[in-house]
Design an enzyme around this catalytic site. Structure first.
Site, PDB file in Angstrom:
ATOM      1  N   THR A 128      46.784 -24.723  26.438  1.00 49.61           N
ATOM      2  CA  THR A 128      45.937 -23.722  25.777  1.00 49.61           C
ATOM      3  C   THR A 128      44.906 -24.340  24.831  1.00 49.61           C
ATOM      4  OG1 THR A 128      47.855 -22.254  25.859  1.00 49.61           O
ATOM      5  CG2 THR A 128      46.065 -21.584  24.397  1.00 49.61           C
ATOM      6  N   GLY A 131      39.260 -21.493  23.519  1.00 45.83           N
ATOM      7  CA  GLY A 131      38.504 -20.671  24.470  1.00 45.83           C
ATOM      8  C   GLY A 131      39.179 -20.520  25.818  1.00 45.83           C
ATOM      9  N   GLN A 351      67.863  -0.095  16.645  1.00 51.67           N
ATOM     10  CA  GLN A 351      67.959   1.345  16.335  1.00 51.67           C
ATOM     11  C   GLN A 351      69.412   1.762  16.110  1.00 51.67           C
ATOM     12  OE1 GLN A 351      65.253   3.071  15.914  1.00 51.67           O
ATOM     13  NE2 GLN A 351      66.047   5.142  15.729  1.00 51.67           N
ATOM     14  N   HIS A 353      71.669   0.049  14.857  1.00 53.42           N
ATOM     15  CA  HIS A 353      72.085  -0.432  13.531  1.00 53.42           C
ATOM     16  C   HIS A 353      71.528   0.423  12.389  1.00 53.42           C
ATOM     17  CE1 HIS A 353      73.240  -4.075  15.719  1.00 53.42           C
ATOM     18  NE2 HIS A 353      73.878  -4.481  14.648  1.00 53.42           N
ATOM     19  N   GLU A 378      53.814 -18.644  27.985  1.00 57.73           N
ATOM     20  CA  GLU A 378      54.056 -19.063  29.380  1.00 57.73           C
ATOM     21  C   GLU A 378      53.345 -18.116  30.357  1.00 57.73           C
ATOM     22  OE1 GLU A 378      57.472 -20.988  30.494  1.00 57.73           O
ATOM     23  OE2 GLU A 378      57.907 -21.740  28.495  1.00 57.73           O
ATOM     24  N   GLU A 382      50.511  -9.493  31.535  1.00 62.78           N
ATOM     25  CA  GLU A 382      49.401  -9.002  32.358  1.00 62.78           C
ATOM     26  C   GLU A 382      49.106 -10.044  33.450  1.00 62.78           C
ATOM     27  OE1 GLU A 382      49.415  -8.978  29.043  1.00 62.78           O
ATOM     28  OE2 GLU A 382      49.361  -6.829  28.615  1.00 62.78           O
TER      29      GLU A 382
END
Ligand SMILES: Cc1cc2nc3c(=O)[nH]c(=O)nc-3n(C[C@H](O)[C@H](O)[C@H](O)COP(=O)(O)OP(=O)(O)OC[C@H]3O[C@@H](n4cnc5c(N)ncnc54)[C@H](O)[C@@H]3O)c2cc1C
Length: 397
Positions: A128, A131, A351, A353, A378, A382
């Site tokens: 990565t 840009g 939730q 909890h 990774e 999408e």
């Protein structure tokens, strides 16, 4: 026989050993690691000494030779205990050792893979750039020829293990105009090479035990023996590593889901409201049932994909096109489903909890922060859907 999903006694024994190790050496330190946002150097060293950083690497190259299934077992167990340790190990093993094993010359394997698999050196993987994220074939870090050697210049970002790694697999553009088809080359750089420095380290929502670093390459001179695979074929090197990474990320997500589900079940059986354990309320039971369904389905998907990768072996020259494309689609499916199910399961477990789930230091709160990135790194989900859809359109279901 063709549908035998059972583990061998050796695999079960390996799981038991990992479980005991993690309970002893990792579980007790993760809350403090998360709070202090520190790389867990001591427990990483202990994991390296156990051989855990070379689990899928063949024994002849210093690994434990337990294949991708053994590796998935390790990551599933790690996922139950701590995502940071899983990420440190995954960045090293999936993304660091895979390219060396698949594309390295014998000399490169001896130089980098063997010490990495033995746990003597830590690896990172750097694709990565500011840009170039999802459009990863558009890297702009330049690799210019200088006689037989190369000069690398540019800035890479978001490198897991970037601060601590002894060696990094770096993708650079030998010809930016060509992009992924011939324009990207993989190089192996060592920490401390002149011109190669670690820049800023990000502060993050979760994964507090991992470094996420910028790497600055300022005219780094690289001999030809540091080119990994063929010049111009670095994109394939990266994608081969990511296919392994996506399945192992699925295994870590599976572990995180299991820990969240069993934690929610235990809490629901103990927490009393309206005179009853909340596990007696149908709304809570349905959440627990939904969690169990996802855990069970994902377990088959992860181990099926890992076993498939073991069957194909680590040498890309031995794969035919159909196998290769099926492997990539399967890895994308596992990564996408696992990360989304993990987010959902952990959200529902939190939730269950109630308010306690939102309190800093409670394991489900850390799991909630740690899980979100799996839908992004990774390859975003999408992008995974694009990979799956493109393959569907070409090859059908
Ligand atoms: C904690 C952490 C650790 C990381 N570790 C590493 C590492 O070790 N090595 C490494 O090289 N990288 C690493 N990364 C980088 C990570 O893989 C990228 O962040 C990721 O691939 C997305 O790239 P991006 O951030 O540039 O987002 P972008 O590519 O800018 O995407 C932004 C949004 O647009 C969407 N999008 C982009 N293109 C399309 C399209 N064609 N169709 C539909 N939607 C699209 C994306 O899905 C996303 O939702 C790490 C990142 C983080 C946060």
């Amino acid at each position: 026989m063709p549908f035998d999903f059972s583990f061998t006694p050796d695999q079960e024994a390996f799981r038991e050993g990992v479980r005991a190790f993690l309970a002893r050496e990792v579980a007790p330190i993760v809350a403090e690691m998360d709070e202090k946002e520190e790389f867990p150097a001591a427990s990483v060293r202990k994991m390296q000494a156990e051989g855990y950083f070379g689990v899928p690497v063949p024994e002849e190259y210093g690994g434990l030779g337990l294949g991708k299934v053994g590796y998935a077992i390790l990551l599933e167990e790690l996922g139950k205990v701590d995502a940071s340790h899983g990420t440190i190990l995954g960045a090293h093993t999936s993304l660091g050792t895979t390219p060396l094993l698949a594309f390295g010359t014998e000399e490169q394997k001896r130089r980098w893979l063997v010490p990495a698999a033995r746990g003597e050196k830590l690896l990172a993987f750097s694709l990565t750039e500011p840009g170039s994220g999802s459009d990863s074939g558009s890297v702009r870090t330049k690799a210019e020829r200088k006689g037989d050697a190369w000069v690398l210049s540019g800035t890479k970002i978001y490198v897991s293990n970037g601060k601590e790694a002894d060696a990094v697999i770096v993708m650079a553009a030998n010809d930016a105009k060509l992009g992924p088809a011939g324009g990207v080359t993989a190089f192996v750089l060592d920490r401390g090479m002149p011109g190669f420095t670690v820049g800023r380290c990000e502060k993050k929502m979760g994964l507090h035990g991992t470094s996420t670093a910028e790497l600055v390459l300022d005219g780094v001179e690289v001999e030809a023996d540091r080119v990994l695979g063929e010049v111009g074929r670095g994109f394939i090197v990266a994608m081969t590593a990511l296919d392994v990474g996506r399945v192992s990320l699925g295994a870590a997500s599976l572990g995180a889901m299991e820990a969240a589900s069993s934690g929610a079940l235990k809490f629901a059986q103990e927490r009393m409201q309206f005179g009853h354990p909340i596990s007696e309320f149908e709304a809570i039971q349905f959440k627990l049932a939904d969690m169990a369904m996802r855990v069970q389905a994902l377990r088959y998907l992860v181990y099926h994909a890992a076993a498939e990768q073991d069957r194909m072996g680590p040498d890309p020259r031995a794969w035919n096109r159909v196998e290769r494309e099926a492997k990539t689609r399967n890895a994308a499916i596992v990564k996408c489903l696992a990360s989304e199910w993990a987010s959902e399961v952990i959200d529902e477990a939190l939730q269950v909890h109630g308010g306690l789930g939102y309190i800093r230091g409670i394991p489900i709160e850390r799991a909630y922060r740690d899980a979100r990135i799996s839908e992004i790194f990774e390859g975003t989900n999408e992008v995974q859907r694009l990979v799956i859809a493109r393959d569907l359109i070409q090859r059908g279901l």
